[in-house]
Scaffold this active site. Structure first.
Site, PDB file in Angstrom:
ATOM      1  N   TYR A 164       7.339  11.665  -3.836  1.00  0.00           N
ATOM      2  CA  TYR A 164       7.048  10.217  -3.797  1.00  0.00           C
ATOM      3  C   TYR A 164       8.266   9.435  -3.336  1.00  0.00           C
ATOM      4  CZ  TYR A 164       6.821   5.432  -5.598  1.00  0.00           C
ATOM      5  OH  TYR A 164       6.897   4.059  -5.722  1.00  0.00           O
TER       6      TYR A 164
ATOM      7  N   ARG B 233      14.100   4.405 -18.165  1.00  0.00           N
ATOM      8  CA  ARG B 233      13.582   3.569 -17.083  1.00  0.00           C
ATOM      9  C   ARG B 233      13.914   2.121 -17.410  1.00  0.00           C
ATOM     10  NH1 ARG B 233      13.708   7.877 -15.307  1.00  0.00           N
ATOM     11  NH2 ARG B 233      12.087   9.116 -14.277  1.00  0.00           N
TER      12      ARG B 233
ATOM     13  N   LYS C 199       8.986   7.224   0.083  1.00  0.00           N
ATOM     14  CA  LYS C 199       9.320   5.782   0.052  1.00  0.00           C
ATOM     15  C   LYS C 199      10.674   5.549   0.736  1.00  0.00           C
ATOM     16  CE  LYS C 199       7.471   2.720  -1.614  1.00  0.00           C
ATOM     17  NZ  LYS C 199       6.416   1.775  -1.133  1.00  0.00           N
TER      18      LYS C 199
ATOM     19  N   ALA D 186       0.827  -1.213   0.000  1.00  0.00           N
ATOM     20  CA  ALA D 186       0.000   0.000   0.000  1.00  0.00           C
ATOM     21  C   ALA D 186       0.856   1.256   0.000  1.00  0.00           C
ATOM     22  CB  ALA D 186      -0.917   0.010   1.223  1.00  0.00           C
TER      23      ALA D 186
ATOM     24  N   THR E 142      10.887   0.879  -4.062  1.00  0.00           N
ATOM     25  CA  THR E 142      11.183   1.302  -5.424  1.00  0.00           C
ATOM     26  C   THR E 142      12.662   1.647  -5.598  1.00  0.00           C
ATOM     27  OG1 THR E 142      10.826   3.164  -6.932  1.00  0.00           O
ATOM     28  CG2 THR E 142      10.401   3.608  -4.653  1.00  0.00           C
ATOM     29  N   ASP E 143      13.160   1.564  -6.815  1.00  0.00           N
ATOM     30  CA  ASP E 143      14.536   1.997  -7.088  1.00  0.00           C
ATOM     31  C   ASP E 143      14.656   3.526  -7.075  1.00  0.00           C
ATOM     32  OD1 ASP E 143      13.173   2.564  -9.457  1.00  0.00           O
ATOM     33  OD2 ASP E 143      14.605   1.561 -10.778  1.00  0.00           O
ATOM     34  N   GLU E 144      13.506   4.218  -7.035  1.00  0.00           N
ATOM     35  CA  GLU E 144      13.558   5.690  -7.094  1.00  0.00           C
ATOM     36  C   GLU E 144      14.174   6.288  -5.835  1.00  0.00           C
ATOM     37  OE1 GLU E 144      10.134   7.585  -8.861  1.00  0.00           O
ATOM     38  OE2 GLU E 144       9.599   5.742  -9.909  1.00  0.00           O
TER      39      GLU E 144
ATOM     40  N   ASN F 129      10.657   0.186 -12.644  1.00  0.00           N
ATOM     41  CA  ASN F 129       9.289   0.478 -13.122  1.00  0.00           C
ATOM     42  C   ASN F 129       8.587  -0.782 -13.605  1.00  0.00           C
ATOM     43  OD1 ASN F 129      10.728   3.086 -13.273  1.00  0.00           O
ATOM     44  ND2 ASN F 129       8.779   3.789 -14.126  1.00  0.00           N
TER      45      ASN F 129
HETATM   46  P1  NAD Z   1      -1.068   1.585  -6.867  1.00  0.00           P
HETATM   47  O1  NAD Z   1      -1.106   3.076  -6.695  1.00  0.00           O
HETATM   48  O2  NAD Z   1      -1.575   0.977  -8.120  1.00  0.00           O
HETATM   49  O3  NAD Z   1      -1.858   0.884  -5.673  1.00  0.00           O
HETATM   50  C1  NAD Z   1      -1.709   1.293  -4.336  1.00  0.00           C
HETATM   51  C2  NAD Z   1      -2.770   0.587  -3.502  1.00  0.00           C
HETATM   52  O4  NAD Z   1      -2.582   0.995  -2.126  1.00  0.00           O
HETATM   53  C3  NAD Z   1      -4.207   0.938  -3.881  1.00  0.00           C
HETATM   54  O5  NAD Z   1      -5.002  -0.230  -3.897  1.00  0.00           O
HETATM   55  C4  NAD Z   1      -4.654   1.883  -2.774  1.00  0.00           C
HETATM   56  O6  NAD Z   1      -6.045   1.833  -2.500  1.00  0.00           O
HETATM   57  C5  NAD Z   1      -3.848   1.364  -1.593  1.00  0.00           C
HETATM   58  N1  NAD Z   1      -3.646   2.408  -0.580  1.00  0.00           N
HETATM   59  C6  NAD Z   1      -3.216   3.679  -0.794  1.00  0.00           C
HETATM   60  N2  NAD Z   1      -3.213   4.356   0.374  1.00  0.00           N
HETATM   61  C7  NAD Z   1      -3.619   3.494   1.342  1.00  0.00           C
HETATM   62  C8  NAD Z   1      -3.819   3.606   2.740  1.00  0.00           C
HETATM   63  N3  NAD Z   1      -3.598   4.770   3.396  1.00  0.00           N
HETATM   64  N4  NAD Z   1      -4.233   2.526   3.431  1.00  0.00           N
HETATM   65  C9  NAD Z   1      -4.484   1.349   2.777  1.00  0.00           C
HETATM   66  N5  NAD Z   1      -4.342   1.188   1.439  1.00  0.00           N
HETATM   67  C10 NAD Z   1      -3.915   2.250   0.740  1.00  0.00           C
HETATM   68  O7  NAD Z   1       0.466   1.186  -6.601  1.00  0.00           O
HETATM   69  P2  NAD Z   1       1.335   0.036  -7.281  1.00  0.00           P
HETATM   70  O8  NAD Z   1       1.885   0.546  -8.553  1.00  0.00           O
HETATM   71  O9  NAD Z   1       0.567  -1.228  -7.241  1.00  0.00           O
HETATM   72  O10 NAD Z   1       2.548  -0.040  -6.253  1.00  0.00           O
HETATM   73  C11 NAD Z   1       2.501  -0.918  -5.128  1.00  0.00           C
HETATM   74  C12 NAD Z   1       3.780  -0.759  -4.329  1.00  0.00           C
HETATM   75  O11 NAD Z   1       4.907  -1.066  -5.136  1.00  0.00           O
HETATM   76  C13 NAD Z   1       4.011   0.668  -3.814  1.00  0.00           C
HETATM   77  O12 NAD Z   1       4.522   0.591  -2.506  1.00  0.00           O
HETATM   78  C14 NAD Z   1       5.037   1.251  -4.767  1.00  0.00           C
HETATM   79  O13 NAD Z   1       5.835   2.217  -4.125  1.00  0.00           O
HETATM   80  C15 NAD Z   1       5.835   0.010  -5.105  1.00  0.00           C
HETATM   81  N6  NAD Z   1       6.488   0.025  -6.430  1.00  0.00           N
HETATM   82  C16 NAD Z   1       5.755   0.319  -7.548  1.00  0.00           C
HETATM   83  C17 NAD Z   1       6.373   0.290  -8.795  1.00  0.00           C
HETATM   84  C18 NAD Z   1       5.597   0.584 -10.057  1.00  0.00           C
HETATM   85  O14 NAD Z   1       6.206   0.688 -11.129  1.00  0.00           O
HETATM   86  N7  NAD Z   1       4.271   0.678 -10.015  1.00  0.00           N
HETATM   87  C19 NAD Z   1       7.738  -0.032  -8.898  1.00  0.00           C
HETATM   88  C20 NAD Z   1       8.446  -0.333  -7.724  1.00  0.00           C
HETATM   89  C21 NAD Z   1       7.800  -0.304  -6.492  1.00  0.00           C
HETATM   90  P1  TYD Z   2       5.740   7.062 -14.653  1.00  0.00           P
HETATM   91  O1  TYD Z   2       4.950   5.966 -15.291  1.00  0.00           O
HETATM   92  O2  TYD Z   2       4.995   8.195 -14.015  1.00  0.00           O
HETATM   93  O3  TYD Z   2       6.743   6.359 -13.630  1.00  0.00           O
HETATM   94  P2  TYD Z   2       7.958   7.001 -12.757  1.00  0.00           P
HETATM   95  O4  TYD Z   2       7.858   8.473 -12.781  1.00  0.00           O
HETATM   96  O5  TYD Z   2       7.709   6.433 -11.398  1.00  0.00           O
HETATM   97  O6  TYD Z   2       9.223   6.478 -13.391  1.00  0.00           O
HETATM   98  O7  TYD Z   2       6.710   7.677 -15.734  1.00  0.00           O
HETATM   99  C1  TYD Z   2       7.664   6.901 -16.423  1.00  0.00           C
HETATM  100  C2  TYD Z   2       8.494   7.830 -17.289  1.00  0.00           C
HETATM  101  O8  TYD Z   2       7.659   8.384 -18.302  1.00  0.00           O
HETATM  102  C3  TYD Z   2       9.061   9.018 -16.519  1.00  0.00           C
HETATM  103  O9  TYD Z   2      10.357   9.316 -17.028  1.00  0.00           O
HETATM  104  C4  TYD Z   2       8.112  10.150 -16.830  1.00  0.00           C
HETATM  105  C5  TYD Z   2       7.618   9.819 -18.229  1.00  0.00           C
HETATM  106  N1  TYD Z   2       6.228  10.227 -18.557  1.00  0.00           N
HETATM  107  C6  TYD Z   2       5.976  10.961 -19.718  1.00  0.00           C
HETATM  108  O10 TYD Z   2       6.887  11.296 -20.493  1.00  0.00           O
HETATM  109  N2  TYD Z   2       4.680  11.302 -19.990  1.00  0.00           N
HETATM  110  C7  TYD Z   2       3.634  10.977 -19.157  1.00  0.00           C
HETATM  111  O11 TYD Z   2       2.471  11.340 -19.456  1.00  0.00           O
HETATM  112  C8  TYD Z   2       3.921  10.207 -17.976  1.00  0.00           C
HETATM  113  C9  TYD Z   2       2.811   9.809 -17.033  1.00  0.00           C
HETATM  114  C10 TYD Z   2       5.231   9.855 -17.717  1.00  0.00           C
END
Ligand code: NAD
Ligand code: TYD
Length: 354
Positions: free
Chosen positions: A160, A224, A164, A89, A135-137, A189
């Site tokens: 963000y 990415r 994290k 979450a 995340t790697d960010e 990502n």
């Molecule tokens: P997402 O935004 O799609 O989903 C987040 C979920 O958390 C949602 O279901 C939301 O309802 C829930 N949530 C948010 N706030 C909450 C709260 N206060 N209490 C309970 N639930 C809550 O995110 P995601 O892309 O599935 O990412 C999941 C995890 O993986 C995150 O911790 C993110 O930092 C990490 N992560 C994501 C990516 C990516 O590329 N998406 C990459 C590396 C790590």
């Molecule tokens: P994003 O999916 O938001 O992931 P993150 O910022 O966590 O890496 O974005 C991926 C890359 O794409 C990032 O370099 C920003 C770029 N981006 C665009 O160029 N246009 C867009 O509309 C979005 C959402 C992201």
């Protein structure tokens, strides 16, 4: 410590979001011996429809709880007595964190703190397992060369990634100070089915299907390292079962791409899958103002998890992207459902009083 194979009660936070839902859809049917409890606040990023296939399964339960509400988190622990927590979450979208950072600090920092405190109350030192999904960010930006390793110093750029990074520090501190067995994974990502269409890949797919402009930030040269979501879920499960407590594992796909090349490939796949003209689709690219604090490049050295735990990604970027485009093409009702106000109304009607 948790030993693989025994029946486990696993609390999954954020299981209605993108990665959490993919994780539950993969593991709940595969592991009927484990009980999975999904704790999720159902924010805008969640979609219970993503979990429709799990409804009614004996080894799956859902609770609508906000991690910021400590009493509700404690009550969930008292009721379900989890032995393992997999913590997904979070508020996860960088652009939203720039527009309004407060929910990021609340959920990602205070929410993680509440979860750690609930673990500390429920478990004696050395008992249980908290797996923190990060995340790697947190490592900030790379130049043209080099890879993030588990030893790279933290240097987050966005609200963000700073939130994290803070949550990673809390998890390590609670592990060292209070003896909670913790593991952290930092992943690159993700892309794949069920991703909210605000992130680059699903946003571009939707805009291509609707012939809307494709907003590329800056010159599209940011890089990415993309990983198919199913590969990330398998990596997390591998670390839950076989990773060492107290350790960090980087996860990545060895799949570095410039944003403009991702968009180009999406144009080609959507053209092939729908019969549209690739040139016409690529003509939709619109260069827009860059994101402030935009990290130039992320790239992961995943050799530790590969060497120590034998994990390897199964999808190539080409195969994962094709699957993803096909999923969005076949699930336009899912996309429509997360974009409408009707969807929020339905959430309140169905989950408001739970
Ligand atoms: P997402 O935004 O799609 O989903 C987040 C979920 O958390 C949602 O279901 C939301 O309802 C829930 N949530 C948010 N706030 C909450 C709260 N206060 N209490 C309970 N639930 C809550 O995110 P995601 O892309 O599935 O990412 C999941 C995890 O993986 C995150 O911790 C993110 O930092 C990490 N992560 C994501 C990516 C990516 O590329 N998406 C990459 C590396 C790590
Ligand atoms: P994003 O999916 O938001 O992931 P993150 O910022 O966590 O890496 O974005 C991926 C890359 O794409 C990032 O370099 C920003 C770029 N981006 C665009 O160029 N246009 C867009 O509309 C979005 C959402 C992201």
């Amino acid at each position: 410590m948790v030993s693989p194979g025994k029946n486990m009660k696993i609390l999954v936070t954020g299981g209605a979001g993108f990665i959490g839902a993919n994780f539950l859809n993969l593991l709940v049917p595969r592991h009927p011996e484990h009980l999975f409890v999904n704790l999720d606040a159902l924010t805008y990023a969640a979609n219970p429809r993503s979990l429709a296939g799990l409804e009614g399964r004996a080894n799956y339960a859902f609770v609508r709880v906000d991690l910021v509400d400590f009493e509700a988190v404690r009550a969930t622990f008292a009721k379900h007595q989890p032995e393992v927590v997999v913590h997904f979450a979070a508020e996860s979208h960088v652009d939203r964190s720039i527009a309004g950072p407060r929910p990021f600090l609340r959920t990602n920092i205070e929410g993680t703190f509440n979860l750690l405190e609930a673990c500390r109350e429920a478990w004696k030192p050395g008992q249980g397992l908290l797996h923190h999904v990060s995340t790697d960010e947190v490592y900030g930006s790379l130049g043209a060369e080099g890879l993030f390793t588990e030893e790279t110093k933290y240097d987050p750029s966005s609200p963000y990634s700073a939130s994290k990074a803070a949550s990673d520090h809390l998890v390590r501190a609670w592990g060292r100070t209070f003896g909670i067995p913790v593991k952290i994974t930092n992943c690159s990502n993700n892309y794949g089915p069920l991703q909210f269409p605000e992130k680059l890949i699903p946003l571009m797919i939707q805009n291509l299907l609707e012939r809307k402009p494709l907003p590329v930030y800056g010159k599209g040269e940011n890089v990415r390292d993309w990983l198919f979501v199913g590969d990330h879920c398998e990596a997390i499960w591998t670390v839950v079962l076989r990773g060492k407590p107290g350790e960090t594992y980087n996860i990545g796909g060895r799949s570095e791409q410039r944003n403009i090349d991702v968009v180009k490939q999406l144009c080609a796949i959507v053209a092939q899958e729908t019969g549209a003209s690739e040139t016409e689709l690529f003509g939709l690219v619109t260069y827009v103002k860059d994101r402030p604090g935009h990290d130039l490049r992320y790239a992961i050295d995943a050799s530790k998890i590969e060497r120590e735990l034998g994990w390897q990604p199964q999808e190539t970027f080409a195969s994962g992207m094709r699957k993803t485009v096909r999923w969005y093409l076949g699930n336009q009702d899912w996309v429509a459902s997360v974009r409408t106000g009707e969807y929020r109304k339905w959430i309140e009607q169905n989950y408001g009083s739970r």
